[in-house]
Design a protein around this motif. Sequence first.
Motif, PDB file in Angstrom:
ATOM      1  N   ARG A 116      34.587  46.096  52.858  1.00 43.02           N
ATOM      2  CA  ARG A 116      35.037  45.624  51.546  1.00 43.02           C
ATOM      3  C   ARG A 116      33.891  45.621  50.544  1.00 43.02           C
ATOM      4  O   ARG A 116      32.743  45.818  50.901  1.00 43.02           O
ATOM      5  CB  ARG A 116      35.626  44.215  51.665  1.00 43.02           C
ATOM      6  CG  ARG A 116      36.786  44.163  52.649  1.00 43.02           C
ATOM      7  CD  ARG A 116      37.577  42.858  52.590  1.00 43.02           C
ATOM      8  NE  ARG A 116      38.731  42.965  53.466  1.00 43.02           N
ATOM      9  CZ  ARG A 116      39.888  43.514  53.143  1.00 43.02           C
ATOM     10  NH1 ARG A 116      40.074  44.003  51.942  1.00 43.02           N
ATOM     11  NH2 ARG A 116      40.883  43.568  54.009  1.00 43.02           N
ATOM     12  N   THR A 117      34.259  45.369  49.290  1.00 37.83           N
ATOM     13  CA  THR A 117      33.241  45.153  48.257  1.00 37.83           C
ATOM     14  C   THR A 117      33.432  43.734  47.710  1.00 37.83           C
ATOM     15  O   THR A 117      34.524  43.424  47.256  1.00 37.83           O
ATOM     16  CB  THR A 117      33.369  46.193  47.121  1.00 37.83           C
ATOM     17  OG1 THR A 117      34.707  46.214  46.607  1.00 37.83           O
ATOM     18  CG2 THR A 117      33.001  47.575  47.609  1.00 37.83           C
ATOM     19  N   PRO A 118      32.406  42.887  47.862  1.00 32.80           N
ATOM     20  CA  PRO A 118      31.126  43.164  48.517  1.00 32.80           C
ATOM     21  C   PRO A 118      31.166  42.899  50.026  1.00 32.80           C
ATOM     22  O   PRO A 118      31.971  42.100  50.496  1.00 32.80           O
ATOM     23  CB  PRO A 118      30.182  42.164  47.833  1.00 32.80           C
ATOM     24  CG  PRO A 118      31.061  40.997  47.472  1.00 32.80           C
ATOM     25  CD  PRO A 118      32.421  41.575  47.188  1.00 32.80           C
ATOM     26  N   TYR A 131      22.976  39.007  60.231  1.00 35.67           N
ATOM     27  CA  TYR A 131      24.158  38.435  59.563  1.00 35.67           C
ATOM     28  C   TYR A 131      24.957  39.570  58.947  1.00 35.67           C
ATOM     29  O   TYR A 131      24.389  40.500  58.367  1.00 35.67           O
ATOM     30  CB  TYR A 131      23.772  37.439  58.450  1.00 35.67           C
ATOM     31  CG  TYR A 131      24.985  37.008  57.645  1.00 35.67           C
ATOM     32  CD1 TYR A 131      25.835  36.016  58.134  1.00 35.67           C
ATOM     33  CD2 TYR A 131      25.327  37.621  56.446  1.00 35.67           C
ATOM     34  CE1 TYR A 131      26.995  35.659  57.443  1.00 35.67           C
ATOM     35  CE2 TYR A 131      26.482  37.274  55.747  1.00 35.67           C
ATOM     36  CZ  TYR A 131      27.305  36.290  56.252  1.00 35.67           C
ATOM     37  OH  TYR A 131      28.447  35.938  55.577  1.00 35.67           O
ATOM     38  N   THR A 132      26.274  39.473  59.031  1.00 38.47           N
ATOM     39  CA  THR A 132      27.122  40.383  58.266  1.00 38.47           C
ATOM     40  C   THR A 132      28.416  39.674  57.874  1.00 38.47           C
ATOM     41  O   THR A 132      28.919  38.817  58.595  1.00 38.47           O
ATOM     42  CB  THR A 132      27.420  41.696  59.015  1.00 38.47           C
ATOM     43  OG1 THR A 132      28.131  42.572  58.125  1.00 38.47           O
ATOM     44  CG2 THR A 132      28.239  41.491  60.266  1.00 38.47           C
ATOM     45  N   GLY A 133      28.929  40.062  56.698  1.00 35.40           N
ATOM     46  CA  GLY A 133      30.190  39.490  56.209  1.00 35.40           C
ATOM     47  C   GLY A 133      30.150  39.216  54.720  1.00 35.40           C
ATOM     48  O   GLY A 133      29.605  40.006  53.943  1.00 35.40           O
ATOM     49  N   ARG A 134      30.703  38.081  54.349  1.00 38.47           N
ATOM     50  CA  ARG A 134      30.837  37.724  52.926  1.00 38.47           C
ATOM     51  C   ARG A 134      29.523  37.140  52.393  1.00 38.47           C
ATOM     52  O   ARG A 134      28.665  36.702  53.163  1.00 38.47           O
ATOM     53  CB  ARG A 134      31.958  36.702  52.761  1.00 38.47           C
ATOM     54  CG  ARG A 134      31.650  35.368  53.412  1.00 38.47           C
ATOM     55  CD  ARG A 134      32.879  34.478  53.498  1.00 38.47           C
ATOM     56  NE  ARG A 134      32.516  33.133  53.939  1.00 38.47           N
ATOM     57  CZ  ARG A 134      33.378  32.168  54.210  1.00 38.47           C
ATOM     58  NH1 ARG A 134      34.677  32.401  54.100  1.00 38.47           N
ATOM     59  NH2 ARG A 134      32.964  30.969  54.575  1.00 38.47           N
ATOM     60  N   GLY A 135      29.420  37.143  51.069  1.00 35.04           N
ATOM     61  CA  GLY A 135      28.322  36.428  50.437  1.00 35.04           C
ATOM     62  C   GLY A 135      28.702  34.960  50.321  1.00 35.04           C
ATOM     63  O   GLY A 135      28.048  34.076  50.855  1.00 35.04           O
ATOM     64  N   ILE A 136      29.816  34.738  49.622  1.00 35.06           N
ATOM     65  CA  ILE A 136      30.323  33.374  49.420  1.00 35.06           C
ATOM     66  C   ILE A 136      31.804  33.309  49.782  1.00 35.06           C
ATOM     67  O   ILE A 136      32.437  34.344  49.957  1.00 35.06           O
ATOM     68  CB  ILE A 136      30.098  32.900  47.958  1.00 35.06           C
ATOM     69  CG1 ILE A 136      30.830  33.812  46.949  1.00 35.06           C
ATOM     70  CG2 ILE A 136      28.597  32.834  47.642  1.00 35.06           C
ATOM     71  CD1 ILE A 136      30.757  33.343  45.506  1.00 35.06           C
ATOM     72  N   ASP A 137      32.332  32.086  49.858  1.00 38.71           N
ATOM     73  CA  ASP A 137      33.725  31.920  50.307  1.00 38.71           C
ATOM     74  C   ASP A 137      34.748  32.101  49.197  1.00 38.71           C
ATOM     75  O   ASP A 137      35.937  32.118  49.452  1.00 38.71           O
ATOM     76  CB  ASP A 137      33.905  30.543  50.984  1.00 38.71           C
ATOM     77  CG  ASP A 137      33.611  29.382  50.038  1.00 38.71           C
ATOM     78  OD1 ASP A 137      32.997  29.608  48.955  1.00 38.71           O
ATOM     79  OD2 ASP A 137      33.978  28.248  50.369  1.00 38.71           O
ATOM     80  N   PRO A 170      34.135  39.791  55.422  1.00 33.44           N
ATOM     81  CA  PRO A 170      33.887  40.016  54.002  1.00 33.44           C
ATOM     82  C   PRO A 170      35.178  39.785  53.215  1.00 33.44           C
ATOM     83  O   PRO A 170      36.267  40.043  53.729  1.00 33.44           O
ATOM     84  CB  PRO A 170      33.432  41.474  53.931  1.00 33.44           C
ATOM     85  CG  PRO A 170      33.930  42.102  55.183  1.00 33.44           C
ATOM     86  CD  PRO A 170      34.035  41.014  56.209  1.00 33.44           C
ATOM     87  N   ILE A 171      35.031  39.276  52.004  1.00 32.20           N
ATOM     88  CA  ILE A 171      36.191  39.024  51.129  1.00 32.20           C
ATOM     89  C   ILE A 171      36.044  39.926  49.912  1.00 32.20           C
ATOM     90  O   ILE A 171      35.032  39.859  49.214  1.00 32.20           O
ATOM     91  CB  ILE A 171      36.249  37.549  50.681  1.00 32.20           C
ATOM     92  CG1 ILE A 171      36.303  36.608  51.897  1.00 32.20           C
ATOM     93  CG2 ILE A 171      37.445  37.310  49.763  1.00 32.20           C
ATOM     94  CD1 ILE A 171      36.133  35.128  51.535  1.00 32.20           C
ATOM     95  N   GLY A 172      37.035  40.766  49.667  1.00 30.68           N
ATOM     96  CA  GLY A 172      36.964  41.637  48.500  1.00 30.68           C
ATOM     97  C   GLY A 172      37.963  42.769  48.597  1.00 30.68           C
ATOM     98  O   GLY A 172      38.844  42.777  49.454  1.00 30.68           O
TER      99      GLY A 172
END
Length: 193
Positions: A116-118, A131-137, A170-172
């Motif tokens: 996803r982006t980001p 670490y891998t995944g989202r920046g923020i929730d 990741p959320i996006g």
Amino acid sequence: MAFTLQLKDKAPGFSLPATDGNTYSLENFGDAKVLVVFFTCNHCPYVIGSDEVTRATADKFSPAGVKFVAINSNSKHTYPEDDFPHMVERMKEHKFPWVYLYDESQEVAMKYGALRTPHFFVFDQDRKLIYTGRGIDSPRDSSKMKVNDLENALEDHLSGRPVRTPLTNPIGCNVKWEGKDAHWMPADACDLV
């Protein structure tokens, strides 16, 4: 085999053009104590909604030797505003504290397993994934943010602690793959947790 890099995997190499007119490879960031590689783009509301939080995190950890590398792998045929000239424009306007690379072939996105982006990938000094995944929730509306997983991961690692939550989804928007529907994802791409 998992689509996305697994914890402790080594950072895949790349050689990509940047908006500053240079070409960068993984080796250009050899002096970074921690390297944050993140897949992003120009148009996505989740990117736009969280870029200033990402900037604040990059600025906060820069003195500790953390470097950020942004990569846009989106197909310009799906979203014309994700093309290289728009990337150059965006960096001129926002002056983000990272290099912004263009992965037109999408090979690097495939190597990393960008979903996803980001989508953030944090590597230690040996370039192993920590670490891998989202920046923020809440990237679409950062005013609703309760957790900054990226900042927590960097803080933990630089303090010599194990990363408390090394894996998040990741959320996006999904990466826009060339020749595919805007919502298509590779068959083996799946949630990380």
